[in-house]
Design an enzyme around this catalytic site. Structure first.
Site, short mmCIF file in Angstrom:
data_model
loop_
_atom_site.label_atom_id
_atom_site.label_comp_id
_atom_site.label_asym_id
_atom_site.label_seq_id
_atom_site.Cartn_x
_atom_site.Cartn_y
_atom_site.Cartn_z
N HIS A 260 46.61 27.37 -55.53
CA HIS A 260 45.37 27.26 -54.75
C HIS A 260 44.19 27.26 -55.72
O HIS A 260 44.06 28.15 -56.56
CB HIS A 260 45.23 28.42 -53.77
CG HIS A 260 44.05 28.28 -52.86
ND1 HIS A 260 44.11 27.56 -51.69
CD2 HIS A 260 42.79 28.73 -52.96
CE1 HIS A 260 42.92 27.58 -51.10
NE2 HIS A 260 42.10 28.29 -51.85
N LEU B 247 48.28 29.88 -43.81
CA LEU B 247 47.74 29.00 -44.83
C LEU B 247 47.03 29.77 -45.92
O LEU B 247 46.09 30.54 -45.64
CB LEU B 247 46.79 27.99 -44.19
CG LEU B 247 46.20 26.93 -45.13
CD1 LEU B 247 47.30 26.06 -45.73
CD2 LEU B 247 45.16 26.09 -44.39
N ASP B 248 47.46 29.57 -47.17
CA ASP B 248 46.85 30.19 -48.35
C ASP B 248 46.80 31.71 -48.28
O ASP B 248 45.92 32.35 -48.86
CB ASP B 248 45.42 29.64 -48.57
CG ASP B 248 45.42 28.15 -48.82
OD1 ASP B 248 46.37 27.65 -49.44
OD2 ASP B 248 44.46 27.46 -48.40
N GLU B 249 47.76 32.30 -47.56
CA GLU B 249 47.81 33.76 -47.44
C GLU B 249 49.15 34.30 -47.92
O GLU B 249 49.47 35.46 -47.68
CB GLU B 249 47.58 34.18 -45.98
CG GLU B 249 46.22 33.82 -45.41
CD GLU B 249 45.09 34.62 -46.02
OE1 GLU B 249 45.36 35.69 -46.59
OE2 GLU B 249 43.92 34.18 -45.93
#
Length: 289
Positions: A196, A231-233
């Site tokens: 990310h 998402l992105d966690e």
């Protein structure tokens, strides 16, 4: 031991904390005439959970017996374990969109022997001349899977087929800018790494470096994590930052960000390949030297 018969293996263990874990697994190595070269351990006191990584050497012919004994010890202790043979390269599928700097870095590190992986394919939602215009893939197969709202489910099914056909053990999203489904994330739990382009958490969405620039940040960074349905966690494997100043433009931040992304993703992939990462619910335990 004869040198040519020696095999390096890595054993990881996760279980509830209890006395005798190290002794039990060490005894297994002893019974298989092995040698423990390195051992790391961590006790998560908040969950009373124990993690261990053992790097060992033993004769190749002892590996079947080792696995049998590990199964017995793990069953007795209620432990989950992995056994990784250091000779075998991890079959890795790499996914990329238009930005090829992370892909280029991974392939370079693989070619010089830094990453013990075997690239089994490159997948992109852009044609090869866009996704890999500056990279020589050699014999690595390239798969073009264009994604739109109407084709997303179909292309993800094709991706599953590619993973199955290539026997990919690890999927790396090297700046692949498409959101994967919750189902795919569940299927690939602990086997899909994403980079990310931001120091999570914060500055989510499009153009995070431009958001950071507008906020006058003094640090930019990147985060490598396992993919989950959030998402992105996902559980974070590696992060890094670099200091910037008021004189840096948004383009300067993008340029510096590319360098951070490359090194963070390559380290995360290396840690995974070396069996240094163990999932701990929404977090990871990463054993470094």
């Amino acid at each position: 031991m004869q040198v040519q018969d020696v095999r390096s293996v890595v054993i990881t263990v996760k279980c509830q904390s209890r006395p005798g874990i190290v002794a039990a697994f060490s005894q297994v190595i002893f019974e298989c005439h092995g040698d423990i070269l390195d051992i790391n351990q961590h006790n998560d006191k908040t969950q009373d959970r124990y993690f261990m990584r053992m790097a060992c050497q033993l004769q190749a012919g002892e590996i079947p017996a080792l696995r049998e004994r590990l199964n017995a010890v793990a069953a007795r202790l209620g432990a989950y374990y992995t056994l990784q043979d250091g000779v075998e390269s991890t079959r890795t599928l790499i996914m990329v969109s238009r930005f090829d700097h992370c892909l280029n870095d991974l392939l370079y590190r693989w070619r010089i022997g830094e990453l013990n992986m075997q690239p089994v394919g490159i997948v992109s939602n852009h044609p090869k001349d866009v996704a890999c215009s500056r990279i020589s893939l050699g014999d690595i197969p390239f798969y073009y899977l264009p994604v739109s709202d109407s084709t997303k489910d179909e292309q993800e099914d094709r991706l599953r087929t590619i993973i199955a056909d290539t026997k990919a053990e690890l999927v790396v999203l090297a700046r692949y800018m498409q959101v994967l489904s919750d189902r795919f994330a569940r299927e690939m739990e602990g086997r899909c790494i994403n980079i990310h382009h931001s120091f999570l958490p914060g500055f989510k969405g499009a153009k995070p470096y431009h958001q950071a620039y507008k906020r006058g940040v003094k640090l930019i960074g990147a985060t490598a994590h396992y993919v989950t349905s959030d998402l992105d966690e996902g559980p974070i494997i590696e992060q890094d930052v670099e200091r910037v100043t008021h004189s840096d433009t948004a383009e300067d931040l993008v340029r510096k960000g590319r360098d951070i992304e490359r090194r963070v993703l390559s380290r995360a992939v290396l840690y995974h390949l070396e069996g240094r990462v163990i999932l701990n619910d929404d977090k990871t335990v990463v054993f470094l030297n």
